[in-house]
Motif scaffolding. Structure first.
Motif, PDB file in Angstrom:
ATOM      1  N   UNK A 127      40.245  43.799  42.915  1.00 41.87           N
ATOM      2  CA  UNK A 127      40.180  43.145  41.607  1.00 41.87           C
ATOM      3  C   UNK A 127      38.856  43.444  40.925  1.00 41.87           C
ATOM      4  N   UNK A 128      38.840  43.396  39.606  1.00 37.19           N
ATOM      5  CA  UNK A 128      37.583  43.527  38.881  1.00 37.19           C
ATOM      6  C   UNK A 128      36.782  42.238  39.041  1.00 37.19           C
ATOM      7  N   UNK A 129      35.506  42.303  38.726  1.00 39.15           N
ATOM      8  CA  UNK A 129      34.659  41.116  38.831  1.00 39.15           C
ATOM      9  C   UNK A 129      35.183  39.991  37.946  1.00 39.15           C
ATOM     10  N   UNK A 130      35.616  40.342  36.750  1.00 42.05           N
ATOM     11  CA  UNK A 130      36.143  39.338  35.822  1.00 42.05           C
ATOM     12  C   UNK A 130      37.379  38.656  36.409  1.00 42.05           C
ATOM     13  N   UNK A 131      38.267  39.430  37.012  1.00 44.27           N
ATOM     14  CA  UNK A 131      39.468  38.856  37.625  1.00 44.27           C
ATOM     15  C   UNK A 131      39.093  37.971  38.808  1.00 44.27           C
ATOM     16  N   UNK A 132      38.110  38.398  39.585  1.00 39.87           N
ATOM     17  CA  UNK A 132      37.667  37.621  40.740  1.00 39.87           C
ATOM     18  C   UNK A 132      37.140  36.256  40.317  1.00 39.87           C
ATOM     19  N   UNK A 133      36.293  36.236  39.296  1.00 44.61           N
ATOM     20  CA  UNK A 133      35.724  34.974  38.819  1.00 44.61           C
ATOM     21  C   UNK A 133      36.833  34.022  38.391  1.00 44.61           C
ATOM     22  N   UNK A 134      37.796  34.543  37.621  1.00 43.40           N
ATOM     23  CA  UNK A 134      38.874  33.704  37.118  1.00 43.40           C
ATOM     24  C   UNK A 134      39.728  33.154  38.261  1.00 43.40           C
ATOM     25  N   UNK A 135      40.044  33.991  39.249  1.00 42.94           N
ATOM     26  CA  UNK A 135      40.917  33.553  40.343  1.00 42.94           C
ATOM     27  C   UNK A 135      40.207  32.587  41.281  1.00 42.94           C
ATOM     28  N   UNK A 136      38.918  32.769  41.470  1.00 44.92           N
ATOM     29  CA  UNK A 136      38.169  31.804  42.273  1.00 44.92           C
ATOM     30  C   UNK A 136      38.133  30.453  41.566  1.00 44.92           C
ATOM     31  N   UNK A 137      37.924  30.462  40.269  1.00 46.55           N
ATOM     32  CA  UNK A 137      37.872  29.216  39.500  1.00 46.55           C
ATOM     33  C   UNK A 137      39.226  28.526  39.446  1.00 46.55           C
ATOM     34  N   UNK A 138      40.306  29.334  39.437  1.00 47.26           N
ATOM     35  CA  UNK A 138      41.660  28.763  39.382  1.00 47.26           C
ATOM     36  C   UNK A 138      42.202  28.388  40.758  1.00 47.26           C
ATOM     37  N   UNK A 139      41.456  28.725  41.814  1.00 47.16           N
ATOM     38  CA  UNK A 139      41.903  28.401  43.162  1.00 47.16           C
ATOM     39  C   UNK A 139      42.882  29.386  43.743  1.00 47.16           C
ATOM     40  N   UNK A 140      42.987  30.599  43.170  1.00 45.17           N
ATOM     41  CA  UNK A 140      43.931  31.605  43.671  1.00 45.17           C
ATOM     42  C   UNK A 140      43.274  32.602  44.621  1.00 45.17           C
ATOM     43  N   UNK A 141      41.987  32.475  44.846  1.00 46.17           N
ATOM     44  CA  UNK A 141      41.272  33.234  45.866  1.00 46.17           C
ATOM     45  C   UNK A 141      40.442  32.266  46.687  1.00 46.17           C
ATOM     46  N   UNK A 142      40.301  32.568  47.974  1.00 48.71           N
ATOM     47  CA  UNK A 142      39.437  31.746  48.828  1.00 48.71           C
ATOM     48  C   UNK A 142      38.004  32.266  48.822  1.00 48.71           C
ATOM     49  N   UNK A 143      37.848  33.568  48.654  1.00 46.36           N
ATOM     50  CA  UNK A 143      36.518  34.180  48.610  1.00 46.36           C
ATOM     51  C   UNK A 143      36.658  35.582  48.043  1.00 46.36           C
ATOM     52  N   UNK A 144      35.513  36.203  47.773  1.00 51.08           N
ATOM     53  CA  UNK A 144      35.526  37.563  47.238  1.00 51.08           C
ATOM     54  C   UNK A 144      34.240  38.270  47.634  1.00 51.08           C
ATOM     55  N   UNK A 145      34.284  39.583  47.543  1.00 51.78           N
ATOM     56  CA  UNK A 145      33.097  40.403  47.786  1.00 51.78           C
ATOM     57  C   UNK A 145      32.842  41.208  46.524  1.00 51.78           C
TER      58      UNK A 145
END
Length: 313
Positions: A127-145
């Motif tokens: 995912x792009x950084x922008x997508x990662x931020x959004x999914x972490x905020x929405x609770x659709x990711x547990x973590x990211x690198x």
């Protein structure tokens, strides 16, 4: 009011469509609609403006969704507390990784992590950084690198390693004869960059903008992958900068085109990112320990200068 109703509200707020929200929650659309309507009747307010296409939150609905997200996160924490108390490291774990890190870092740690923590079901997305931020905020990711800092108040960043930038310079380039390059040597006019949306691109632009007479409009040629940039550079179309880990797998004949910076080397900070609610911390800690122990052997650089991935305005 039930936790399930709040899950449904969050799904509709995300998808802006009752049918799609029901599909994401694995229930029928009438069931989801009925539960949301019951909640609205109990609260005596409308959460959604159904007359808009796509469906929009009302003003009070926006406030309800913010609180619902907090409540749902805290309800998830109950199971998390139980898992941590039992020392259980398992279950589904959703991990996002940016494109310029995925192909080099993932093969380094994935097999080791899976072998050591067989009960964890990793679901990994590029995912792009922008997508990662959004999914972490929405609770659709547990973590990211991803490359950091990101300066988001509701996200926590745990640096894993610092990855230097390395120059890739073809034989016909003005810098080829130099053993080491300086930041002052860079010129956006002959620099090949990744397409817009890649934070590694923003890091390079930030690096070059620290020099005089450099502007973002100078470059002409962009690509979606680092491998393509290398091929274009080999065709004599300009130089590029690579993340250090990408240089390790280059063929020996291509490694003659690599030029390291004089210290302190410009570098990106790569971090494990997660929500401040700190759910599934036992898995996050296990990931951090695995990755940092492996990468420590590959990157021994200390004297670096971190370049921010945040686009400069």
């Amino acid at each position: 009011m039930t936790i399930t109703q709040l899950y449904y509200v969050l799904a509709v707020a995300e998808h802006q469509n009752f049918t799609k929200a029901a599909q994401s929650c694995f229930v029928t659309q009438p069931t989801l609609s009925m539960q949301i309507q019951k909640l609205e009747e109990e609260l005596d307010v409308l959460i959604f403006d159904r007359g808009k296409k796509p469906i929009e939150l009302t003003e009070v609905g926006k406030k309800i969704v913010l609180q619902a997200r907090n409540i749902v996160n805290e309800s998830d924490r109950i199971q998390d507390i139980v898992d941590q108390q039992k020392g259980f490291i398992g279950g589904e774990f959703r991990l996002g990784i940016i494109p310029t890190i995925m192909p080099t870092l993932l093969p380094m740690f994935l097999k080791t992590f899976i072998k050591k923590h067989a009960k964890v079901k990793l679901k990994i997305e590029e995912l792009t950084t922008e997508e990662i931020i959004q999914r972490l905020e929405d609770g659709h990711l547990d973590a990211a690198i991803a490359a950091t800092p990101l300066e988001k108040d509701n996200l926590k960043e745990r640096p894993i390693y610092y990855e230097p930038f390395v120059g890739y310079i073809p034989q016909n380039h003005r810098l080829f004869e130099k053993k080491h390059i300086e930041v002052n040597d860079l010129d956006l006019h002959d620099m090949l960059l990744l397409e817009d949306g890649h934070c590694f691109r923003d890091g390079i632009i930030n690096l070059c903008k620290s020099l005089k007479n450099q502007n973002e409009d100078a470059f002409q040629l962009e690509s979606g992958s680092i491998e393509t940039l290398i091929k274009l550079s080999n065709e004599g179309l300009g130089m590029t900068l690579l993340p250090y880990l990408h240089t390790l797998d280059l063929k020996d004949n291509l490694k003659t085109n690599l030029r390291h910076f004089t210290e302190p080397s410009p570098a990106r900070e790569v971090s494990l990112i997660y929500h401040k609610s700190e759910l599934k911390m036992q898995i996050i800690n296990a990931l951090y320990d695995t990755i940092s122990s492996i990468v420590r052997g590959a990157i021994a650089f200390q004297n670096v200068k971190i370049i921010s991935p945040l686009p400069k305005k």
